[in-house]
Design a protein around this motif. Structure first.
Motif, PDB file in Angstrom:
ATOM      1  N   ILE A  25     -42.512  38.605 -26.773  1.00 19.72           N
ATOM      2  CA  ILE A  25     -43.664  39.362 -26.279  1.00 19.72           C
ATOM      3  C   ILE A  25     -43.400  40.861 -26.456  1.00 19.72           C
ATOM      4  CG2 ILE A  25     -45.100  39.852 -24.264  1.00 19.72           C
ATOM      5  CD1 ILE A  25     -44.082  37.134 -23.127  1.00 19.72           C
ATOM      6  N   PRO A  26     -44.219  41.581 -27.226  1.00 22.35           N
ATOM      7  CA  PRO A  26     -43.998  43.021 -27.398  1.00 22.35           C
ATOM      8  C   PRO A  26     -44.221  43.780 -26.087  1.00 22.35           C
ATOM      9  CG  PRO A  26     -45.483  42.142 -29.093  1.00 22.35           C
ATOM     10  CD  PRO A  26     -45.353  41.094 -28.035  1.00 22.35           C
ATOM     11  N   LEU A  27     -43.407  44.777 -25.852  1.00 25.28           N
ATOM     12  CA  LEU A  27     -43.562  45.579 -24.639  1.00 25.28           C
ATOM     13  C   LEU A  27     -44.931  46.232 -24.563  1.00 25.28           C
ATOM     14  CD1 LEU A  27     -40.057  47.312 -24.394  1.00 25.28           C
ATOM     15  CD2 LEU A  27     -41.058  45.750 -22.720  1.00 25.28           C
ATOM     16  N   ASP A  28     -45.450  46.647 -25.718  1.00 23.77           N
ATOM     17  CA  ASP A  28     -46.726  47.367 -25.692  1.00 23.77           C
ATOM     18  C   ASP A  28     -47.937  46.434 -25.617  1.00 23.77           C
ATOM     19  OD1 ASP A  28     -46.759  46.296 -28.224  1.00 23.77           O
ATOM     20  OD2 ASP A  28     -46.760  48.215 -29.283  1.00 23.77           O
ATOM     21  N   SER A  29     -47.695  45.132 -25.505  1.00 21.64           N
ATOM     22  CA  SER A  29     -48.814  44.193 -25.408  1.00 21.64           C
ATOM     23  C   SER A  29     -49.186  43.887 -23.965  1.00 21.64           C
ATOM     24  CB  SER A  29     -48.463  42.876 -26.111  1.00 21.64           C
ATOM     25  OG  SER A  29     -47.501  42.139 -25.359  1.00 21.64           O
ATOM     26  N   VAL A  30     -48.386  44.365 -23.011  1.00 19.55           N
ATOM     27  CA  VAL A  30     -48.638  44.020 -21.617  1.00 19.55           C
ATOM     28  C   VAL A  30     -49.283  45.188 -20.883  1.00 19.55           C
ATOM     29  CG1 VAL A  30     -46.647  42.468 -21.651  1.00 19.55           C
ATOM     30  CG2 VAL A  30     -46.384  44.772 -20.730  1.00 19.55           C
ATOM     31  N   ASP A  31     -50.030  44.839 -19.866  1.00 26.19           N
ATOM     32  CA  ASP A  31     -50.681  45.826 -19.005  1.00 26.19           C
ATOM     33  C   ASP A  31     -49.996  45.766 -17.641  1.00 26.19           C
ATOM     34  OD1 ASP A  31     -52.280  47.388 -17.406  1.00 26.19           O
ATOM     35  OD2 ASP A  31     -54.172  46.413 -17.955  1.00 26.19           O
ATOM     36  N   ARG A  32     -49.183  46.783 -17.340  1.00 24.37           N
ATOM     37  CA  ARG A  32     -48.418  46.763 -16.100  1.00 24.37           C
ATOM     38  C   ARG A  32     -49.165  47.494 -14.970  1.00 24.37           C
ATOM     39  NH1 ARG A  32     -44.642  48.935 -19.466  1.00 24.37           N
ATOM     40  NH2 ARG A  32     -44.249  50.663 -18.018  1.00 24.37           N
ATOM     41  N   THR A  33     -50.477  47.580 -15.070  1.00 24.34           N
ATOM     42  CA  THR A  33     -51.257  48.226 -14.020  1.00 24.34           C
ATOM     43  C   THR A  33     -51.108  47.455 -12.704  1.00 24.34           C
ATOM     44  OG1 THR A  33     -52.896  49.020 -15.613  1.00 24.34           O
ATOM     45  CG2 THR A  33     -53.565  48.916 -13.296  1.00 24.34           C
ATOM     46  N   VAL A  34     -50.675  48.137 -11.669  1.00 25.77           N
ATOM     47  CA  VAL A  34     -50.514  47.531 -10.351  1.00 25.77           C
ATOM     48  C   VAL A  34     -51.403  48.294  -9.374  1.00 25.77           C
ATOM     49  CG1 VAL A  34     -48.912  46.965  -8.490  1.00 25.77           C
ATOM     50  CG2 VAL A  34     -48.130  46.865 -10.881  1.00 25.77           C
ATOM     51  N   HIS A  35     -52.329  47.614  -8.749  1.00 25.00           N
ATOM     52  CA  HIS A  35     -53.262  48.269  -7.835  1.00 25.00           C
ATOM     53  C   HIS A  35     -52.611  48.627  -6.503  1.00 25.00           C
ATOM     54  CE1 HIS A  35     -56.460  47.429 -10.656  1.00 25.00           C
ATOM     55  NE2 HIS A  35     -56.184  46.128 -10.617  1.00 25.00           N
ATOM     56  N   ASP A  36     -51.693  47.806  -6.062  1.00 21.18           N
ATOM     57  CA  ASP A  36     -51.047  48.024  -4.758  1.00 21.18           C
ATOM     58  C   ASP A  36     -49.530  47.923  -4.943  1.00 21.18           C
ATOM     59  OD1 ASP A  36     -50.234  48.187  -2.135  1.00 21.18           O
ATOM     60  OD2 ASP A  36     -51.153  46.294  -1.502  1.00 21.18           O
ATOM     61  N   PRO A  37     -48.904  48.983  -5.499  1.00 23.13           N
ATOM     62  CA  PRO A  37     -47.459  48.922  -5.758  1.00 23.13           C
ATOM     63  C   PRO A  37     -46.645  48.597  -4.514  1.00 23.13           C
ATOM     64  CG  PRO A  37     -48.429  50.827  -6.844  1.00 23.13           C
ATOM     65  CD  PRO A  37     -49.490  50.254  -5.955  1.00 23.13           C
ATOM     66  N   ARG A  97     -39.160  46.729 -16.479  1.00 26.36           N
ATOM     67  CA  ARG A  97     -40.102  47.856 -16.489  1.00 26.36           C
ATOM     68  C   ARG A  97     -41.077  47.744 -15.318  1.00 26.36           C
ATOM     69  NH1 ARG A  97     -41.246  50.166 -21.689  1.00 26.36           N
ATOM     70  NH2 ARG A  97     -39.268  50.365 -22.817  1.00 26.36           N
ATOM     71  N   LEU A  98     -41.541  46.525 -15.067  1.00 27.44           N
ATOM     72  CA  LEU A  98     -42.496  46.300 -13.978  1.00 27.44           C
ATOM     73  C   LEU A  98     -41.879  46.665 -12.635  1.00 27.44           C
ATOM     74  CD1 LEU A  98     -45.151  45.227 -12.786  1.00 27.44           C
ATOM     75  CD2 LEU A  98     -44.141  42.924 -12.858  1.00 27.44           C
ATOM     76  N   GLN A  99     -40.649  46.244 -12.396  1.00 23.11           N
ATOM     77  CA  GLN A  99     -40.074  46.539 -11.088  1.00 23.11           C
ATOM     78  C   GLN A  99     -39.813  48.028 -10.922  1.00 23.11           C
ATOM     79  OE1 GLN A  99     -36.432  44.695 -10.001  1.00 23.11           O
ATOM     80  NE2 GLN A  99     -35.270  45.383 -11.777  1.00 23.11           N
ATOM     81  N   GLN A 100     -39.527  48.730 -11.997  1.00 17.94           N
ATOM     82  CA  GLN A 100     -39.383  50.174 -11.889  1.00 17.94           C
ATOM     83  C   GLN A 100     -40.735  50.840 -11.632  1.00 17.94           C
ATOM     84  OE1 GLN A 100     -36.480  51.982 -14.792  1.00 17.94           O
ATOM     85  NE2 GLN A 100     -36.250  49.835 -15.438  1.00 17.94           N
ATOM     86  N   ASP A 101     -41.810  50.239 -12.171  1.00 15.74           N
ATOM     87  CA  ASP A 101     -43.157  50.753 -11.903  1.00 15.74           C
ATOM     88  C   ASP A 101     -43.496  50.712 -10.419  1.00 15.74           C
ATOM     89  OD1 ASP A 101     -43.541  51.115 -14.612  1.00 15.74           O
ATOM     90  OD2 ASP A 101     -44.711  49.276 -14.885  1.00 15.74           O
ATOM     91  N   ILE A 102     -42.939  49.739  -9.710  1.00 18.53           N
ATOM     92  CA  ILE A 102     -43.253  49.617  -8.275  1.00 18.53           C
ATOM     93  C   ILE A 102     -42.121  50.214  -7.428  1.00 18.53           C
ATOM     94  CG2 ILE A 102     -44.811  47.659  -8.574  1.00 18.53           C
ATOM     95  CD1 ILE A 102     -42.561  45.790  -7.730  1.00 18.53           C
ATOM     96  N   ASP A 103     -41.378  51.138  -8.046  1.00 13.96           N
ATOM     97  CA  ASP A 103     -40.363  51.943  -7.348  1.00 13.96           C
ATOM     98  C   ASP A 103     -39.163  51.135  -6.855  1.00 13.96           C
ATOM     99  OD1 ASP A 103     -41.784  54.311  -7.702  1.00 13.96           O
ATOM    100  OD2 ASP A 103     -42.998  53.948  -5.921  1.00 13.96           O
ATOM    101  N   LEU A 104     -38.729  50.199  -7.685  1.00 12.27           N
ATOM    102  CA  LEU A 104     -37.475  49.505  -7.440  1.00 12.27           C
ATOM    103  C   LEU A 104     -36.445  49.966  -8.465  1.00 12.27           C
ATOM    104  CD1 LEU A 104     -38.681  45.848  -6.739  1.00 12.27           C
ATOM    105  CD2 LEU A 104     -37.776  47.488  -5.081  1.00 12.27           C
TER     106      LEU A 104
END
Length: 291
Positions: A25-37, A97-104
């Motif tokens: 799965i390419p990294l740029d193919s995902v949408d890591r938008t989180v509404h409630d981090p 990447r996702l967990q860093q997006d939510i400040d982990l």
């Protein structure tokens, strides 16, 4: 056990189809938008962290495989080198990447330390009968690991959907989830083919049972800290109330093959004991899992 006779060609064809159908799965193919981090972090942060670490530890898994199976077959090599490892690495990178997006904090995987137990068994792996036992244990471990991943990702999707986190569910977790059943099928086919072809003699099967009972550990849970974290994952996903059902799922292949003589067995006892131990380890810690 499946009545269909499985051939090496069947397994190779399965691996080739996996590679064609599911490229990494390419990294740029995902949408890591989180509404409630904050909400995702508090509810599922430790689950995402655990999954990211386990997926990123694929490099160490390959080192262990090469230690145990110095004469690995071409189909096994094709699977782990060309299909499984590239897919799993991408899973880990995306989740990290996702967990860093939510400040982990970033995941902290063990990518190069092979345990002494693996090295000891590997020192005997040049003996063909020992390598055949090790190959069976590799397939059984892989089957249990991949089935656990399927269950975990299914429940994570349900939880994210419930929270309205559609982007992460649809473009991150669901694509990862779709790749895991094919891995499970590879291990199940490979282990079943060994039994159908009577590769192992009675003494080798006895040794496999002893080693499996002594060495089983839930995926990624090789230290007390990791076992407590695994117990936290089970608790968050609601599996602490269904631990026997979960054990039956991850132990399906070895129950069908390794313990077929034990009529009525639903879950190998060592699997159930290991899962319950992770829950006890978790309850003995202050790991922050929401009620």
């Amino acid at each position: 056990m499946s009545r269909k006779i499985i051939t090496p060609g069947d397994i190779r064809d399965h691996v080739l189809r996996l590679g064609e159908k599911y490229p990494p799965i390419p990294l740029d193919s995902v949408d890591r938008t989180v509404h409630d981090p904050r909400g995702v972090r508090e509810r599922f942060g430790h689950v995402i962290d655990y999954l990211a670490r386990v997926e990123l530890e694929v490099d160490r898994n390959v080192l262990e495989l090469l230690t145990l199976l110095p004469d690995v077959s071409e189909t096994d090599r094709l699977f782990y080198a060309d299909v499984w490892q590239p897919q799993e690495i991408q899973h880990g990178l995306i989740l990290d990447r996702l967990q860093q997006d939510i400040d982990l904090s970033p995941a902290d995987p063990n990518t190069d330390h092979v345990s002494p137990k693996i090295r000891i068994l590997g020192s005997l792996a040049h003996l063909r009968p020992v390598q055949e036992v090790a190959r069976l244990l590799y397939y059984l471990t892989g089957a249990a690991t991949e089935k656990a991943a399927v269950v975990a990702y299914n429940l994570l999707v349900d939880g994210l959907d419930e929270m309205g986190e559609d982007a992460v569910s649809r473009t991150v977790v669901q694509p990862i989830r779709r790749q895991e059943p094919g891995h499970f099928a590879f291990y199940r086919l490979s282990a079943t083919e060994m039994f159908q072809q009577n590769v192992l003699s009675p003494w080798q099967l006895r040794l496999a049972r002893v080693l499996r009972r002594a060495s089983f550990s839930p995926v990624g849970a090789h230290t007390p800290q990791h076992r407590a974290q695994f117990g936290g994952v089970l608790t968050t996903l609601g599996l602490h109330e269904k631990v026997e059902d979960f054990g039956a799922q991850i132990g399906l292949v070895e129950r069908e093959l390794l313990w077929a003589r034990d009529q009525g067995m639903r879950v190998p006892d060592y699997i159930l004991a290991a899962l319950r131990d992770t829950l006890e380890q978790f309850r003995a810690t202050a790991a922050p899992v929401p009620a």
